[in-house]
Design a protein around this motif. Structure first.
Motif, PDB file in Angstrom:
ATOM      1  N   GLU A   1       0.686  -1.027  -0.132  1.00 43.77           N
ATOM      2  CA  GLU A   1       0.213  -0.136  -0.075  1.00 43.77           C
ATOM      3  C   GLU A   1       0.866   0.898   0.052  1.00 43.77           C
ATOM      4  N   ASN A   2       0.703   2.130  -0.382  1.00 41.84           N
ATOM      5  CA  ASN A   2       1.338   3.422  -0.490  1.00 41.84           C
ATOM      6  C   ASN A   2       0.054   4.913  -0.399  1.00 41.84           C
ATOM      7  N   PHE A   3      -0.611   4.757  -0.682  1.00 40.57           N
ATOM      8  CA  PHE A   3      -1.363   5.590  -0.722  1.00 40.57           C
ATOM      9  C   PHE A   3      -1.788   6.174  -1.526  1.00 40.57           C
ATOM     10  N   ASP A   4      -1.343   6.120  -2.589  1.00 34.29           N
ATOM     11  CA  ASP A   4      -0.912   6.685  -4.264  1.00 34.29           C
ATOM     12  C   ASP A   4      -0.025   8.202  -3.145  1.00 34.29           C
ATOM     13  N   SER A   5       0.871   8.065  -2.634  1.00 36.09           N
ATOM     14  CA  SER A   5       1.625   8.926  -1.671  1.00 36.09           C
ATOM     15  C   SER A   5       3.233   9.091  -2.120  1.00 36.09           C
ATOM     16  N   GLU A   6       3.450  10.462  -1.614  1.00 37.54           N
ATOM     17  CA  GLU A   6       5.007  10.041  -2.240  1.00 37.54           C
ATOM     18  C   GLU A   6       5.669   9.714  -0.444  1.00 37.54           C
ATOM     19  N   ASP A   7       7.197   8.603  -0.306  1.00 32.74           N
ATOM     20  CA  ASP A   7       7.501   8.540   1.106  1.00 32.74           C
ATOM     21  C   ASP A   7       7.144   9.554   1.819  1.00 32.74           C
ATOM     22  N   LYS A   8       7.780  10.937   1.177  1.00 34.85           N
ATOM     23  CA  LYS A   8       7.697  11.896   1.973  1.00 34.85           C
ATOM     24  C   LYS A   8       5.946  12.200   2.310  1.00 34.85           C
ATOM     25  N   GLU A   9       5.449  12.337   1.988  1.00 37.82           N
ATOM     26  CA  GLU A   9       4.094  12.469   2.338  1.00 37.82           C
ATOM     27  C   GLU A   9       3.596  12.277   3.591  1.00 37.82           C
ATOM     28  N   LEU A  10       4.397  10.342   3.241  1.00 36.86           N
ATOM     29  CA  LEU A  10       3.418   9.296   4.414  1.00 36.86           C
ATOM     30  C   LEU A  10       4.504   9.769   5.521  1.00 36.86           C
ATOM     31  N   LYS A  11       6.030  10.159   5.676  1.00 37.64           N
ATOM     32  CA  LYS A  11       6.365  10.013   6.648  1.00 37.64           C
ATOM     33  C   LYS A  11       6.280  11.679   7.269  1.00 37.64           C
TER      34      LYS A  11
ATOM     35  N   TRP B   1      -6.617  -8.879  15.674  1.00 35.96           N
ATOM     36  CA  TRP B   1      -6.127  -8.537  15.081  1.00 35.96           C
ATOM     37  C   TRP B   1      -5.465  -7.456  13.951  1.00 35.96           C
ATOM     38  N   PHE B   2      -5.010  -6.867  13.543  1.00 39.84           N
ATOM     39  CA  PHE B   2      -5.115  -5.802  12.183  1.00 39.84           C
ATOM     40  C   PHE B   2      -3.968  -6.673  11.042  1.00 39.84           C
ATOM     41  N   VAL B   3      -4.300  -7.202  10.335  1.00 36.05           N
ATOM     42  CA  VAL B   3      -3.379  -7.579   9.439  1.00 36.05           C
ATOM     43  C   VAL B   3      -3.172  -5.919   8.248  1.00 36.05           C
ATOM     44  N   ILE B   4      -1.495  -5.865   7.860  1.00 32.38           N
ATOM     45  CA  ILE B   4      -0.725  -4.781   7.747  1.00 32.38           C
ATOM     46  C   ILE B   4      -0.309  -5.221   6.594  1.00 32.38           C
ATOM     47  N   PRO B   5      -0.623  -4.106   5.406  1.00 29.90           N
ATOM     48  CA  PRO B   5       0.676  -4.526   4.203  1.00 29.90           C
ATOM     49  C   PRO B   5       2.027  -4.593   4.685  1.00 29.90           C
ATOM     50  N   ALA B   6       2.354  -4.725   4.568  1.00 27.63           N
ATOM     51  CA  ALA B   6       4.429  -4.355   5.252  1.00 27.63           C
ATOM     52  C   ALA B   6       4.926  -4.248   4.026  1.00 27.63           C
ATOM     53  N   ASP B   7       5.077  -4.442   3.155  1.00 29.63           N
ATOM     54  CA  ASP B   7       5.792  -4.134   1.781  1.00 29.63           C
ATOM     55  C   ASP B   7       6.408  -2.952   1.572  1.00 29.63           C
ATOM     56  N   ASN B   8       5.638  -1.582   1.732  1.00 30.18           N
ATOM     57  CA  ASN B   8       6.072  -0.795   1.836  1.00 30.18           C
ATOM     58  C   ASN B   8       6.047   0.182   3.380  1.00 30.18           C
ATOM     59  N   LYS B   9       7.414  -0.295   4.017  1.00 25.52           N
ATOM     60  CA  LYS B   9       7.792  -0.372   5.839  1.00 25.52           C
ATOM     61  C   LYS B   9       7.226   1.435   5.709  1.00 25.52           C
ATOM     62  N   LYS B  10       7.692   1.979   4.824  1.00 25.60           N
ATOM     63  CA  LYS B  10       6.512   3.384   5.669  1.00 25.60           C
ATOM     64  C   LYS B  10       5.080   3.962   5.581  1.00 25.60           C
ATOM     65  N   ALA B  11       4.030   3.594   4.609  1.00 29.41           N
ATOM     66  CA  ALA B  11       2.679   2.953   4.572  1.00 29.41           C
ATOM     67  C   ALA B  11       2.814   2.520   5.773  1.00 29.41           C
ATOM     68  N   ALA B  12       3.366   1.248   6.298  1.00 28.21           N
ATOM     69  CA  ALA B  12       2.873   0.441   7.232  1.00 28.21           C
ATOM     70  C   ALA B  12       2.936   0.348   8.735  1.00 28.21           C
ATOM     71  N   ARG B  13       4.220   1.769   9.102  1.00 30.14           N
ATOM     72  CA  ARG B  13       3.991   2.323   9.827  1.00 30.14           C
ATOM     73  C   ARG B  13       2.767   3.222  10.294  1.00 30.14           C
ATOM     74  N   LEU B  14       2.838   3.913   9.179  1.00 29.75           N
ATOM     75  CA  LEU B  14       1.888   4.906   9.492  1.00 29.75           C
ATOM     76  C   LEU B  14       0.006   4.414   9.231  1.00 29.75           C
TER      77      LEU B  14
END
Length: 293
Positions: free
Chosen positions: A24-34, A240-253
């Protein structure tokens, strides 16, 4: 990013992990997620201060996932703005000799957070129905009455263990522990890339173990065990929450937003009111200090 809702990741009916996306990336750049994470973790830090002052709840955050799922970096990034006294992290490794002299839940019970604090379990009591289920010979080291060989570790044994875990979580929830269980859902290909990165980057070499490759060969078995554990132990009081983890920044958010969203539902968590006598004399105390007393 209001579209991040905890309900989209919570398990309230049986799931098939193969049907759930790992990216998942929410159609966002890494800097936006951060940037969004910085905002959310600041709010979480402020909420923790209130939780500490309130002193009637504790929060237990359980993190599970395959090797390289990003548990360590997630902890580091989400809890950056917490008061250090308000969060305690425990990483559970192979049980020690002392721990094996107790039942398998003992070491987890004594590590539970005190009221007013967050506790983070980096790998959790679920290792006892994951790693030990993939490698049932490990159970023999627990010296359980009636368990003499691997053949004694049957389906009834695992069902009983799931029941024990559910009872454990119900007990601590009834006594004020708010439980969150996050499965960092990683793809096998992403794990391959992360393991390669550990080998290619000198500063990451220390993280690599040949054992990671041995466990990787058991990927499908682990996934089946995770799925079974999640489906049998996701309860309203301990979801339980299943979190897509391939994109670390999105997972953290996602994890941070889930924590914030769910904790805000506890309307009784608020700073305690001052004693009436103290409140009535606030001006007196101010004057004393202003006069240098």
């Amino acid at each position: 990013m209001n579209k991040i809702k905890s309900e989209n990741y919570s398990v309230n009916q049986p799931v098939n992990l193969k049907d759930i996306s790992t990216f998942e990336n929410f159609d966002s750049e890494d800097k936006e997620l951060k940037k969004e994470l910085q905002k959310v973790r600041k709010e979480l830090g402020e909420l923790q201060d209130v939780l500490y002052a309130h002193g009637k709840y504790s929060v237990l955050v359980c993190l599970q996932g395959m090797d390289t799922a990003g548990k360590d970096s997630l902890i580091r990034e989400i809890f950056k703005d917490f008061n250090a006294r308000g969060v305690v992290v425990h990483s559970f490794k192979v049980p020690t000799e002392l721990e094996l002299k107790h039942d398998y839940l003992w070491r987890h019970y004594i590590a539970l957070p005190a009221k007013g604090k967050f506790g983070v379990f980096n790998r959790t009591h679920y290792e006892n129905v994951l790693v030990t289920r993939v490698h049932p010979e490990y159970v023999l080291g627990e010296h359980i009455p009636g368990i003499h060989t691997v053949k004694d570790i049957d389906d009834k044994f695992w069902e009983k263990r799931f029941s024990q875990i559910n009872n454990f979580e119900k007990h601590i929830a009834d006594n004020g522990t708010i439980i969150f269980k996050f499965f960092l859902h990683l793809s096998k290909e992403e794990q391959r890339q992360r393991l390669l990165r550990r080998l290619n980057l000198k500063e990451k070499n220390w993280k690599f173990s040949p054992g990671d490759l041995k466990e990787r060969k058991l990927w499908d078995t682990y996934q089946a065990c995770y799925q079974d554990a999640i489906n049998k132990t996701s309860k309203k009081h301990a979801p339980w929450f299943v979190i897509p983890a391939d994109n670390k920044k999105a997972a953290r958010l996602i994890v941070a937003k889930t924590l914030l969203e769910e904790l805000k539902k506890y309307k009784d968590i608020k700073e305690p009111a001052l004693d009436d006598k103290i409140m009535a004399n606030l001006e007196v105390y101010k004057n004393q200090l202003q006069n240098g007393e």
